[in-house]
Scaffold this motif. Sequence first.
Motif, PDB file in Angstrom:
ATOM      1  N   LYS A 139       0.808  -1.236   0.000  1.00  0.00           N
ATOM      2  CA  LYS A 139       0.000   0.000   0.000  1.00  0.00           C
ATOM      3  C   LYS A 139       0.837   1.282   0.000  1.00  0.00           C
ATOM      4  O   LYS A 139       0.300   2.377   0.169  1.00  0.00           O
ATOM      5  N   LYS A 140       2.126   1.165  -0.167  1.00  0.00           N
ATOM      6  CA  LYS A 140       2.966   2.364  -0.251  1.00  0.00           C
ATOM      7  C   LYS A 140       3.001   2.848  -1.707  1.00  0.00           C
ATOM      8  O   LYS A 140       2.673   2.092  -2.632  1.00  0.00           O
ATOM      9  N   ILE A 141       3.440   4.082  -1.876  1.00  0.00           N
ATOM     10  CA  ILE A 141       3.533   4.633  -3.241  1.00  0.00           C
ATOM     11  C   ILE A 141       4.963   4.469  -3.754  1.00  0.00           C
ATOM     12  O   ILE A 141       5.916   4.906  -3.096  1.00  0.00           O
ATOM     13  N   LEU A 142       5.059   3.817  -4.925  1.00  0.00           N
ATOM     14  CA  LEU A 142       6.372   3.684  -5.581  1.00  0.00           C
ATOM     15  C   LEU A 142       6.414   4.665  -6.754  1.00  0.00           C
ATOM     16  O   LEU A 142       5.545   4.624  -7.628  1.00  0.00           O
ATOM     17  N   GLY A 143       7.401   5.531  -6.764  1.00  0.00           N
ATOM     18  CA  GLY A 143       7.590   6.448  -7.897  1.00  0.00           C
ATOM     19  C   GLY A 143       8.640   5.859  -8.831  1.00  0.00           C
ATOM     20  O   GLY A 143       9.797   5.681  -8.435  1.00  0.00           O
ATOM     21  N   LEU A 190       5.871  13.412  -8.209  1.00  0.00           N
ATOM     22  CA  LEU A 190       6.427  12.093  -7.860  1.00  0.00           C
ATOM     23  C   LEU A 190       7.347  12.221  -6.638  1.00  0.00           C
ATOM     24  O   LEU A 190       7.254  11.440  -5.690  1.00  0.00           O
ATOM     25  N   PHE A 191       8.216  13.231  -6.670  1.00  0.00           N
ATOM     26  CA  PHE A 191       9.133  13.431  -5.537  1.00  0.00           C
ATOM     27  C   PHE A 191       8.346  13.649  -4.235  1.00  0.00           C
ATOM     28  O   PHE A 191       8.695  13.128  -3.184  1.00  0.00           O
ATOM     29  N   GLN A 192       7.266  14.430  -4.325  1.00  0.00           N
ATOM     30  CA  GLN A 192       6.521  14.793  -3.109  1.00  0.00           C
ATOM     31  C   GLN A 192       5.702  13.623  -2.547  1.00  0.00           C
ATOM     32  O   GLN A 192       5.561  13.489  -1.348  1.00  0.00           O
ATOM     33  N   GLU A 193       5.167  12.802  -3.441  1.00  0.00           N
ATOM     34  CA  GLU A 193       4.202  11.776  -3.009  1.00  0.00           C
ATOM     35  C   GLU A 193       4.813  10.420  -2.697  1.00  0.00           C
ATOM     36  O   GLU A 193       4.239   9.641  -1.944  1.00  0.00           O
ATOM     37  N   ALA A 194       5.946  10.094  -3.334  1.00  0.00           N
ATOM     38  CA  ALA A 194       6.421   8.708  -3.288  1.00  0.00           C
ATOM     39  C   ALA A 194       7.030   8.326  -1.944  1.00  0.00           C
ATOM     40  O   ALA A 194       7.728   9.117  -1.311  1.00  0.00           O
ATOM     41  N   ASP A 195       6.738   7.075  -1.508  1.00  0.00           N
ATOM     42  CA  ASP A 195       7.413   6.510  -0.335  1.00  0.00           C
ATOM     43  C   ASP A 195       8.731   5.866  -0.766  1.00  0.00           C
ATOM     44  O   ASP A 195       9.682   5.807   0.004  1.00  0.00           O
TER      45      ASP A 195
END
Length: 526
Positions: A139-143, A190-195
């Motif tokens: 459930k994490k965000i991958l950029g 992408l930089f701001q949101e990704a885990d």
Amino acid sequence: MPKVLVSDPIDQSGLDILAQVAQVDVKTKLPLEELVQLIPNYDALMIRSGTKVTSEVIEAASQLKIIGRAGVGVDNVDVAAATRRGIVVVNSPEGNTIAAAEHALAMMLSLSRNIPEADKSVKASAWDRKKFTGVEVYKKILGVVGLGKIGSHVATVARAMGMNILAYDPFISKERAAELGCTLVDLDLLFQEADYITLHIPKTPETAHLINAEALAKMKPTARIVNCARGGIIDEAALHEAVKNGTIAGAAIDVYESEPLGESSLRELGKSVVLTPHLGASTAEAQINVAVDVAEQIRDVLLGLPARSAVNIPGLRPDVLERLRPYLQLAETLGNLVGQLAGGRVEQVQITLQGDLANQDSKPIVIATLKGLLTNALRERVNYVNASIEAKERGIQVIETRDAGVKDFSGSLYVSAQGSLGEHSVTGIILGGTEVRITDINQFPINVPPTKYMLFTLHRDMPGIIGKIGSLLGSFNVNIASMQVGRQIVRGDAVMVLSIDDPLPDGILEEITKVPGIRDAYTVAL
Ligand SMILES: NC(=O)C1=CN([C@@H]2O[C@H](COP(=O)(O)OP(=O)(O)OC[C@H]3O[C@@H](n4cnc5c(N)ncnc54)[C@H](O)[C@@H]3O)[C@@H](O)[C@H]2O)C=CC1
Ligand SMILES: O=C(O)CCC(=O)C(=O)O
């Protein structure tokens, strides 16, 4: 027998293929000076990422025909210098895709679960479970930066692990990203949101230090970054600061600004950083794939065949290449012929793909024509790699057209050139799938196969003229293998095409032009 230098460790399967056609010398870890000294003896060079093929190496490589990079990135090869010297550079674009993608995923998980440090501690007889509590990727965000071959596979597997994928790739369509289950976003978002951020782009002037202090400052303090693409995309000093200060949580790095990694502050960051020594492609399977892929291409080029994954000539799928191969031969022959008829200093060449040929990829046909056109001037210095550059540097204007409406033959190629002997044109076809036929010279229909030595005349269509040329050639002991005449109207202008067994002796061309009715005469050697 040609000689191949293999200057990095390559799987035996590749060496066996090379040995079918060449003497293979494996000499790894060569210092630059030694490589420069040795390279003039070799026809081919096979490398991985260890060997730096600089302009100095290429300058010294007087016999080299091909550089084979058993891998994807060719940033350790001065491709521009190789192109200028007519050296083909090939790689293996897909052989290590899965290996590199799996390594990036392994790095992400290792970093998340502190596996390298935990392993070290158990091996040092400790049993410290609390210290190595990790985080989940579920459930994490991958950029994903770069949604090409490796990035796509990483995204597909990461989705199966329950991750949500944001992707940045200015050259990929929204539809393709959606097919892969990714949302295309701009880099800042992408930089701001990704885990997690994973890089899968080439190193270019645009991507150098893409991840710098400014970019790192935009990321979450919990963000972790993975680089299994190329060193230098991340500013290592800025990364060190960002991990040390808690600007981001950690990094997993396989590739470095300078390799092998020398002194580096990245080593001081404990479990927040996982480092591997450029292992992305290091699986048994990938090493066989890339070795075989590149060795086959080196073998083909040494046998005079085109390479399927050349980075500095137009890439063609093998099936397309197979279909076009006879037409490349036709193009080269017509280019060579028209270049000689037009004399030196060709200013303009027009290449028209006619009939069914008009539906084919014109780029390789144009290159083959230019290669033929320049052969007389440049001999073996011109090839498929540098023909376009050489033509451009000589100021030759290349006009490329298509005319699907020409139906005389199923597919034909028309080439005309404007040079010091005026404008001349030739048309040719492929007969029975392989045989080149010249079907037209300067708008006069003929049907002759090209031969090594040929004589062309432009004359008045009148009785006796063929006999006179025959007797004249006989008096100079020139043997005629075949002869054909083409004319547009009876007793108008005509061309005569003679195949002769030997080059025309000096002075005879002038004698031919003195025969009454002969307007012009040309001799060519193909
Ligand atoms: N660590 C290792 O051992 C290995 C590293 N690699 C490296 O991985 C990288 C990716 O390889 P592939 O996926 O095979 O290449 P690829 O050519 O299939 O994909 C690269 C993608 O990057 C995109 N791209 C180009 N410039 C970009 C930019 N400025 N911003 C965002 N996207 C950009 C392209 O559109 C393309 O989709 C290469 O640098 C390659 O050298 C590849 C194999 C092994
Ligand atoms: O040869 C290697 O192991 C490096 C592979 C690599 O970096 C590439 O293929 O781009």
